[in-house]
Design a protein around this motif. Structure first.
Motif, PDB file in Angstrom:
ATOM      1  N   LEU A  57      -7.862   6.925 -10.011  1.00 13.76           N
ATOM      2  CA  LEU A  57      -6.960   7.387  -9.050  1.00 13.76           C
ATOM      3  C   LEU A  57      -5.550   6.570  -8.844  1.00 13.76           C
ATOM      4  CD1 LEU A  57      -9.714   7.951  -5.967  1.00 13.76           C
ATOM      5  CD2 LEU A  57      -8.528   9.791  -7.638  1.00 13.76           C
ATOM      6  N   HIS A  58      -5.471   5.345  -8.851  1.00 11.71           N
ATOM      7  CA  HIS A  58      -4.346   4.539  -9.080  1.00 11.71           C
ATOM      8  C   HIS A  58      -3.341   5.242  -9.888  1.00 11.71           C
ATOM      9  CE1 HIS A  58      -2.300   0.776  -8.340  1.00 11.71           C
ATOM     10  NE2 HIS A  58      -1.704   0.950  -9.663  1.00 11.71           N
ATOM     11  N   LYS A  59      -3.822   5.540 -11.247  1.00  9.80           N
ATOM     12  CA  LYS A  59      -3.127   6.007 -12.255  1.00  9.80           C
ATOM     13  C   LYS A  59      -2.669   7.408 -11.847  1.00  9.80           C
ATOM     14  CE  LYS A  59      -4.234   3.396 -16.090  1.00  9.80           C
ATOM     15  NZ  LYS A  59      -2.987   2.610 -16.297  1.00  9.80           N
ATOM     16  N   ILE A  60      -3.319   8.283 -11.270  1.00 12.82           N
ATOM     17  CA  ILE A  60      -3.014   9.751 -10.964  1.00 12.82           C
ATOM     18  C   ILE A  60      -2.074   9.623  -9.882  1.00 12.82           C
ATOM     19  CG2 ILE A  60      -4.131  11.650  -9.713  1.00 12.82           C
ATOM     20  CD1 ILE A  60      -6.637  11.361 -11.180  1.00 12.82           C
ATOM     21  N   ARG A  61      -2.030   8.749  -8.774  1.00 11.67           N
ATOM     22  CA  ARG A  61      -0.983   8.495  -7.707  1.00 11.67           C
ATOM     23  C   ARG A  61       0.312   8.032  -8.185  1.00 11.67           C
ATOM     24  NH1 ARG A  61      -4.210   5.769  -2.982  1.00 11.67           N
ATOM     25  NH2 ARG A  61      -2.082   6.237  -1.977  1.00 11.67           N
ATOM     26  N   ASN A  62       0.339   7.694  -9.345  1.00 17.04           N
ATOM     27  CA  ASN A  62       1.548   7.214  -9.900  1.00 17.04           C
ATOM     28  C   ASN A  62       1.979   5.821  -9.068  1.00 17.04           C
ATOM     29  OD1 ASN A  62       3.837   6.675 -11.586  1.00 17.04           O
ATOM     30  ND2 ASN A  62       5.253   7.687 -10.271  1.00 17.04           N
ATOM     31  N   LEU A  63       0.920   4.879  -8.876  1.00 16.84           N
ATOM     32  CA  LEU A  63       0.982   3.650  -8.110  1.00 16.84           C
ATOM     33  C   LEU A  63       1.730   2.588  -9.258  1.00 16.84           C
ATOM     34  CD1 LEU A  63      -1.833   3.698  -5.786  1.00 16.84           C
ATOM     35  CD2 LEU A  63       0.471   4.164  -5.254  1.00 16.84           C
ATOM     36  N   PRO A  64       2.364   1.703  -8.676  1.00 14.42           N
ATOM     37  CA  PRO A  64       2.745   0.429  -9.606  1.00 14.42           C
ATOM     38  C   PRO A  64       1.602  -0.076 -10.345  1.00 14.42           C
ATOM     39  CG  PRO A  64       4.020   0.325  -7.545  1.00 14.42           C
ATOM     40  CD  PRO A  64       2.968   1.249  -7.377  1.00 14.42           C
ATOM     41  N   PRO A  65       2.096  -0.897 -11.394  1.00 10.88           N
ATOM     42  CA  PRO A  65       0.803  -1.630 -12.043  1.00 10.88           C
ATOM     43  C   PRO A  65       0.203  -2.460 -11.097  1.00 10.88           C
ATOM     44  CG  PRO A  65       2.870  -1.799 -13.235  1.00 10.88           C
ATOM     45  CD  PRO A  65       3.325  -0.867 -12.080  1.00 10.88           C
ATOM     46  N   THR A  66      -1.133  -2.574 -11.502  1.00 10.87           N
ATOM     47  CA  THR A  66      -2.245  -3.431 -10.461  1.00 10.87           C
ATOM     48  C   THR A  66      -2.975  -4.188 -11.628  1.00 10.87           C
ATOM     49  OG1 THR A  66      -3.460  -3.368  -8.708  1.00 10.87           O
ATOM     50  CG2 THR A  66      -3.785  -1.726 -10.330  1.00 10.87           C
ATOM     51  N   PRO A  67      -3.420  -5.662 -11.090  1.00  7.45           N
ATOM     52  CA  PRO A  67      -4.492  -6.113 -11.909  1.00  7.45           C
ATOM     53  C   PRO A  67      -5.776  -5.369 -11.716  1.00  7.45           C
ATOM     54  CG  PRO A  67      -3.312  -7.645 -10.442  1.00  7.45           C
ATOM     55  CD  PRO A  67      -2.710  -6.328  -9.996  1.00  7.45           C
ATOM     56  N   PHE A  68      -6.563  -5.391 -13.004  1.00  8.25           N
ATOM     57  CA  PHE A  68      -7.926  -4.829 -13.028  1.00  8.25           C
ATOM     58  C   PHE A  68      -8.760  -6.027 -13.120  1.00  8.25           C
ATOM     59  CE2 PHE A  68     -11.382  -3.190 -15.342  1.00  8.25           C
ATOM     60  CZ  PHE A  68     -11.581  -1.964 -14.822  1.00  8.25           C
ATOM     61  N   PRO A  69     -10.022  -5.996 -12.251  1.00  2.00           N
ATOM     62  CA  PRO A  69     -10.135  -4.883 -11.218  1.00  2.00           C
ATOM     63  C   PRO A  69      -9.828  -5.467  -9.955  1.00  2.00           C
ATOM     64  CG  PRO A  69     -12.096  -6.327 -11.865  1.00  2.00           C
ATOM     65  CD  PRO A  69     -11.058  -6.824 -12.538  1.00  2.00           C
ATOM     66  N   SER A  70     -10.091  -4.379  -9.139  1.00  2.00           N
ATOM     67  CA  SER A  70      -9.987  -4.550  -7.577  1.00  2.00           C
ATOM     68  C   SER A  70     -11.350  -4.533  -7.106  1.00  2.00           C
ATOM     69  CB  SER A  70      -9.077  -3.488  -6.917  1.00  2.00           C
ATOM     70  OG  SER A  70      -9.045  -3.512  -5.530  1.00  2.00           O
ATOM     71  N   ILE A  71     -11.757  -5.717  -6.518  1.00  2.00           N
ATOM     72  CA  ILE A  71     -13.041  -5.775  -5.931  1.00  2.00           C
ATOM     73  C   ILE A  71     -13.209  -5.183  -4.667  1.00  2.00           C
ATOM     74  CG2 ILE A  71     -14.848  -7.605  -5.117  1.00  2.00           C
ATOM     75  CD1 ILE A  71     -13.627  -9.578  -6.961  1.00  2.00           C
ATOM     76  N   PRO A  72     -14.216  -4.519  -4.228  1.00  3.36           N
ATOM     77  CA  PRO A  72     -14.490  -3.765  -2.932  1.00  3.36           C
ATOM     78  C   PRO A  72     -14.280  -4.753  -1.739  1.00  3.36           C
ATOM     79  CG  PRO A  72     -16.032  -2.892  -4.568  1.00  3.36           C
ATOM     80  CD  PRO A  72     -15.446  -4.134  -5.238  1.00  3.36           C
ATOM     81  N   ILE A  73     -13.652  -4.354  -0.657  1.00  6.28           N
ATOM     82  CA  ILE A  73     -13.498  -5.173   0.406  1.00  6.28           C
ATOM     83  C   ILE A  73     -12.425  -6.094   0.118  1.00  6.28           C
ATOM     84  CG2 ILE A  73     -14.435  -6.753   2.236  1.00  6.28           C
ATOM     85  CD1 ILE A  73     -17.222  -5.439   1.780  1.00  6.28           C
ATOM     86  N   LEU A  74     -12.657  -7.111  -0.821  1.00  2.00           N
ATOM     87  CA  LEU A  74     -11.748  -8.153  -0.901  1.00  2.00           C
ATOM     88  C   LEU A  74     -10.400  -7.800  -1.737  1.00  2.00           C
ATOM     89  CD1 LEU A  74     -14.039 -11.093  -2.279  1.00  2.00           C
ATOM     90  CD2 LEU A  74     -13.002 -10.918  -0.128  1.00  2.00           C
ATOM     91  N   GLY A  75     -10.612  -6.710  -2.555  1.00  2.00           N
ATOM     92  CA  GLY A  75      -9.230  -6.370  -3.281  1.00  2.00           C
ATOM     93  C   GLY A  75      -8.904  -7.379  -4.332  1.00  2.00           C
ATOM     94  N   HIS A  76      -7.676  -7.615  -4.205  1.00  2.00           N
ATOM     95  CA  HIS A  76      -7.238  -8.809  -5.190  1.00  2.00           C
ATOM     96  C   HIS A  76      -6.898 -10.371  -4.800  1.00  2.00           C
ATOM     97  CE1 HIS A  76      -5.650  -5.046  -7.100  1.00  2.00           C
ATOM     98  NE2 HIS A  76      -6.166  -5.542  -8.104  1.00  2.00           N
ATOM     99  N   LEU A  77      -7.654 -10.199  -3.328  1.00  2.00           N
ATOM    100  CA  LEU A  77      -7.351 -11.520  -2.592  1.00  2.00           C
ATOM    101  C   LEU A  77      -8.111 -12.875  -3.531  1.00  2.00           C
ATOM    102  CD1 LEU A  77      -8.564 -10.826   0.942  1.00  2.00           C
ATOM    103  CD2 LEU A  77      -6.557 -11.743   0.223  1.00  2.00           C
ATOM    104  N   HIS A  78      -9.016 -12.488  -4.406  1.00  2.00           N
ATOM    105  CA  HIS A  78      -9.584 -13.688  -5.137  1.00  2.00           C
ATOM    106  C   HIS A  78      -8.575 -14.148  -6.307  1.00  2.00           C
ATOM    107  CE1 HIS A  78      -9.949 -10.026  -7.700  1.00  2.00           C
ATOM    108  NE2 HIS A  78     -10.322 -10.604  -8.707  1.00  2.00           N
ATOM    109  N   LEU A  79      -7.436 -13.462  -6.582  1.00  2.00           N
ATOM    110  CA  LEU A  79      -6.490 -13.878  -7.576  1.00  2.00           C
ATOM    111  C   LEU A  79      -5.364 -14.767  -6.763  1.00  2.00           C
ATOM    112  CD1 LEU A  79      -5.702 -10.493  -9.300  1.00  2.00           C
ATOM    113  CD2 LEU A  79      -7.203 -12.346  -9.874  1.00  2.00           C
ATOM    114  N   LEU A  80      -5.217 -14.859  -5.503  1.00  2.00           N
ATOM    115  CA  LEU A  80      -4.271 -15.852  -4.947  1.00  2.00           C
ATOM    116  C   LEU A  80      -4.659 -17.055  -4.670  1.00  2.00           C
ATOM    117  CD1 LEU A  80      -2.964 -13.311  -2.154  1.00  2.00           C
ATOM    118  CD2 LEU A  80      -2.092 -13.533  -4.557  1.00  2.00           C
TER     119      LEU A  80
END
Length: 551
Positions: A57-80
């Motif tokens: 869905l991220h690619k379909i909506r033409n959103l900017p590049p994003t790190p993979f994967p995005s964890i449910p609830i946390l999202g990308h918080l674990h990367l910071l």
């Protein structure tokens, strides 16, 4: 005869036989084991399907590049990891200058390119003129209604007008220049008493900037030995230390509301609100002191505009426009100036002097320029900065390498828009990583090298979105002019009046601390010796009147 359910029939059958109970228990345990096994089988399957669907869905909506994967609830918080601006720089270095993150429930846009930053702050300036609602903005930002945290609209425009026209205009700053000069002379006198001794310059800059701003706002000094009200000063220092400590705490509830609903983080909010209420009470007490003075003042000489404090200016305006200049607005502006105009300016001064101590050749070149342009008969003045391009280059280079707000204050989009060819949804929080922009080797040659000459013949305005330590656009910092005046006067005076040395042969530690701003991890300690010019300057100081105060 009604047919018995299967489980009951099995039960009756097994219970009619000897030793049947253990067999039934075994069957139940087997069923439970099968259920648990199914859960453990389907949860990973669900997670995989969720992650793949989100990515698709991220690619379909033409959103900017994003790190993979995005964890449910946390999202990308674990990367910071701290410091956040460096962590985001590493992500942008891998995924590009426009990155889309999910931090909990919030959509985050990270920009680390001057061209994309320009697009956000010019073409989409109004779209990104709002602020996100965070715990710090609720507790310390008057529920998102002060100048920094207010959403774009009539209320914000009125606050901005008050700041730029009535408080921080060039005319008003010029009238209070004597206050800044007196505080700098006071610093020089203190340093003279510490000749060849190790001085904690962090503390000196901290006391200087707070006393300077306090005198401009309320006409009092609350730091150092010569304070105007001991009890009042003690309370102010306690509240300031407490607010700084609380502001530096991260609040995961800003990104995961479940944490807040479960009651975690309520202690932090309670402490913030308690601190803010006490600060509010103190600010109101200072307002009442000025109000009583205005009612009983017989001599109107203080109203001629030459030494009018910020409170006096606002109380005069309150008489004609009480709704626009109510007490809460005045309190909010007082606290905002005390926060925005002190720790950041003091931090820049500390970084600048640290850099000069590590580069004595550059320090000597700055002294030569001041000696040539200002001379030996008088002290440097704010008006001299126009004729000191190398000193301005030192300040610009310090701001480039160590910006006081490396991520600026976050923006939030009020509607869908396009950035860099990508779709940006409404409600996306924008962080512009100016530390990444100002230390990008593609923009700046040898970015970690301290080189004031890179600004030779060019002012910081010429660099626009390559250099924006105070932000740009309609939400840019209105106190930029005051900050540069303070930093230039203090740094120029220290270079003019003293010879500086490091505590040892080792270079000054330039490690960055962990905070919202960018403090030094280790306080700067230095030794100073007075230069011959100090004799002439002392004669000027002795003839100057004692700094005026308001009681």
């Amino acid at each position: 005869m009604t047919e018995m359910p299967l489980l009951e029939r099995c039960n009756a059958r097994y219970m009619s036989k000897p030793n049947a109970r253990p067999t039934l228990r075994t069957a139940k345990l087997n069923l439970m084991a099968m259920a648990i096994g199914a859960i453990f089988l389907y949860i990973p399957l669900f997670l995989v399907l969720y992650i793949l669907t989100e990515h698709f869905l991220h690619k379909i909506r033409n959103l900017p590049p994003t790190p993979f994967p995005s964890i449910p609830i946390l999202g990308h918080l674990h990367l910071l990891k701290k410091p956040i601006y460096r962590s985001l720089y590493n992500i942008s270095h891998r995924y590009g200058p426009v990155v889309f993150l999910r931090l909990g429930y919030r959509s985050i846009l990270i920009v680390s390119s001057p061209s994309i930053a320009e697009e956000c702050l010019t073409k989409n300036d109004i779209v990104f003129a709002n602020r996100p609602r965070l715990l710090i903005s609720k507790c310390f930002g008057y529920n998102n209604t002060n100048l920094v945290w207010s959403s774009y609209g009539d209320h914000w425009r009125n606050l901005r007008r008050i700041c730029t026209v009535e408080i921080l205009s060039t005319h008003r700053l010029h009238m209070l220049s004597i206050v800044r000069l007196e505080e700098v002379r006071s610093l020089i006198q203190r340093l003279l008493k510490c000749e060849n001794q190790l001085v904690n310059m962090k503390h000196e800059f901290f006391d200087l900037t707070f006393n300077l701003m306090l005198r401009m706002i309320v006409g009092k000094r609350f730091y150092g030995d010569d304070v105007d009200d001991v009890d009042e000063a003690k309370l102010f220092r306690e509240l300031q230390a407490e607010s700084t400590r609380l502001s530096g705490k991260s609040n995961i509830g800003d990104f995961i509301p479940l944490i807040k609903w479960l009651g975690f983080g309520s202690t932090l909010e309670k402490d913030m609100m308690n601190c803010q209420n006490r600060r509010d009470t103190l600010m109101q007490s200072l307002i009442e002191q000025h109000r009583r003075r205005r009612m009983t003042e017989i001599d109107d000489s203080f109203r001629d505009g030459r030494k009018k404090t910020m409170i006096e200016v606002l109380l005069e305006l309150q008489e004609s426009e009480p709704e626009q200049y109510n007490d809460e607005t005045i309190r909010a502006l007082m606290l905002l100036m005390l926060v925005a105009g002190t720790e950041t300016s003091g931090s820049i001064m500390e970084w600048a002097l640290s850099l000069l101590l590590n580069h004595p050749t550059i320090l000597k070149k700055a002294q030569t320029e001041i000696d040539h342009q200002v001379g030996h008969e008088r002290s440097i003045d704010e008006s001299d900065m126009a004729h000191l391009p190398y000193l301005r280059g030192i300040i610009n280079e310090t701001l480039r390498m160590y910006p006081p707000a490396p991520l600026l204050v976050p923006h939030e989009s009020s509607e869908d828009c396009s950035v860099g060819g990508y779709h940006i949804p409404r409600g996306t929080v924008l962080y512009i990583n100016i530390w990444a922009i100002q230390n990008d080797p593609k923009i700046w040659a040898h970015p970690r090298k301290f080189d004031p000459d890179r600004f030779n013949g060019h002012e910081s305005e010429n660099y626009r979105f390559n250099l924006m330590p105070f932000g740009l656009g309609r939400r840019g910092c209105p106190g930029e002019g005051l900050g540069l005046r303070m930093i230039g006067l203090v740094l120029g005076s220290l270079i003019q009046c003293f010879e500086w040395e490091r505590p040892s042969e080792q270079l000054v530690d330039m490690t960055e601390g962990i905070a919202i701003t960018m403090p030094k991890a280790q306080h700067l300690h230095a030794k100073c010796r007075p230069r011959p010019i100090i004799v002439n300057l002392l004669s000027q100081t002795k003839s100057s009147p004692r700094p005026s105060t308001i009681v």
